[in-house]
Design an enzyme around this catalytic site. Sequence first.
Site, mmCIF file in Angstrom:
data_model
loop_
_atom_site.group_PDB
_atom_site.id
_atom_site.type_symbol
_atom_site.label_atom_id
_atom_site.label_comp_id
_atom_site.label_asym_id
_atom_site.label_seq_id
_atom_site.Cartn_x
_atom_site.Cartn_y
_atom_site.Cartn_z
ATOM 1 N N HIS A 334 0.855 -1.183 0.000
ATOM 2 C CA HIS A 334 0.000 0.000 0.000
ATOM 3 C C HIS A 334 0.882 1.221 0.000
ATOM 4 O O HIS A 334 1.944 1.211 0.628
ATOM 5 C CB HIS A 334 -0.912 0.007 1.242
ATOM 6 C CG HIS A 334 -2.052 0.949 1.116
ATOM 7 N ND1 HIS A 334 -1.942 2.286 1.412
ATOM 8 C CD2 HIS A 334 -3.329 0.744 0.706
ATOM 9 C CE1 HIS A 334 -3.110 2.860 1.198
ATOM 10 N NE2 HIS A 334 -3.961 1.965 0.758
ATOM 11 N N ASP A 391 -7.944 -5.335 0.137
ATOM 12 C CA ASP A 391 -8.453 -6.200 -0.926
ATOM 13 C C ASP A 391 -8.085 -7.666 -0.741
ATOM 14 O O ASP A 391 -8.606 -8.524 -1.441
ATOM 15 C CB ASP A 391 -7.917 -5.727 -2.284
ATOM 16 C CG ASP A 391 -8.478 -4.366 -2.657
ATOM 17 O OD1 ASP A 391 -9.687 -4.179 -2.458
ATOM 18 O OD2 ASP A 391 -7.724 -3.513 -3.130
#
Length: 456
Positions: A334, A391
């Site tokens: 991320h 996710d």
Amino acid sequence: MPRGLRSELSRTEGQYSMTTSERVSSAAEAQVARLRVGDKELALPIEPATEGQSAINIAPLLKDTGLVTLDYGYANTAPTRSAITYLDGDNGILRYRGYPIEELAESTTFLEVAYLLIYGELPNAQQLAAWTDQIRHHTWIRLAYRQFFEAFPTEAHPMAVVASAVSGLSAFYPGSGNPHDAADVELATIRLLAKLPTIAAAAFRRTRSEAPVVPDDDLEYEANFLKMIFADPSKPWVTDPEAAHALRVLLILHADHEQNCSTSTVRMVGSSLANLYVSMSGGIAALWGPLHGGANQEVLEMLEAIAADGGDVAKAVRRAKDKDDPFRLMGFGHRVYKNYDPRAKIIKAAAEPLLMKMHGDDHLLRIALELEQVALSDPYFVDHKLYPNVDFYSGLIYRALGFPTEMFTVLFAMGRLPGWIAQWREMMHDPQARIGRPRQLYVGQPRRSFVPLDQR
Ligand code: ACO
């Protein structure tokens, strides 16, 4: 607020140098960063954050020095002030309007969170009832608009249909064009929240060549959506409360994430004073990419591919580390989180019991858990601070609820909608907001003379 901040930036031959050495004692204390360019020194104000990184305000830089800043991927750029979402990537913290995501996921409804994000405070019982009522009142879509879905091929990806359909709302409600008309914006806000589940369900049923199921205004937001997706119109509908609960938590966890790719897109589109509907459509398009919201579909496809390959998790990790192989572990890494994504933590905890109930021993969950374990102990992932993101586990829950992979990113968009709206509205009320128009570092040809065709 950083204490005793000290940073240094210096450039070739000492030509540019920036030094900040402040003793930060209160938010009100004036701070500056000093930038030297040649023999000129600039005092750039440092604006304090209430939490997290403060910002050097570089607005006068171009005018005073003739220089711009170069920052690929805006990794170091705050294009706005915002009071909506706070995220601390090093410590895995996420809060909406100051409330920790864990508390909101545990105790609120999605529409309550939407209200909080958009209006800044949690609604009281009366406000929540009025807000929910208004949204229920606008869930239906017009007949002519329904025909819009029939124009798409059944094999179209639902994100393509949803992005077009949301943009199409501005054609069906042309009065909602003025970002500075508070009543217009309010109505467009309600319509979007009310109609996106109806639109998403119609897009999904189109892929099955099935007629849309009309909204059921007696049901809660999530239950109504599940019914529009899964109901057999010839049979009575019974909501599975666990499925509705899981969907509620997922929508809340996705509801905002400060200045990510799709939100920045929403702000960029809206900064030209484009209307709320088309700005949302821009956000949906940005979300679709596999490096952003599209990753949830990619994760599941990756887990399925690993399973089909005999479940060789170590091989996938090996490939992800190989710089000559474009393969990445989807659902890992991320831009901001350099720690476990707090949303992934909540989803992981919810995934295990739900999958046990719905699938028994789920082989993809087993592969996911193994992959996480191997990746988290591998020096490459540890050194690069690559942790599971939101996710990684969300797709497993969506799949357990019966959604096909191509609907995963649509579900993300439904969750993110209130955040996009809140950010767009915040920008419209920001007296310092301007059209988004970055600069560039030109590296092309200098001036040259045109060469006629017969001389080339
Ligand atoms: N697998 C293997 N290596 C990775 C991964 C991954 N998933 N993610 C990052 N890396 C490596 C990169 O190769 C790079 O290594 P290097 O410095 O040795 O060259 C380093 O980690 C930094 O990666 P960047 O791509 O520069 O990081 P950036 O902040 O630009 O990208 C992103 C973040 C796009 C999320 C990236 O981690 C990624 O591609 N992840 C997989 C896709 C994904 O899960 N996206 C969903 C993100 S969450 C969301 O949007 C809702």
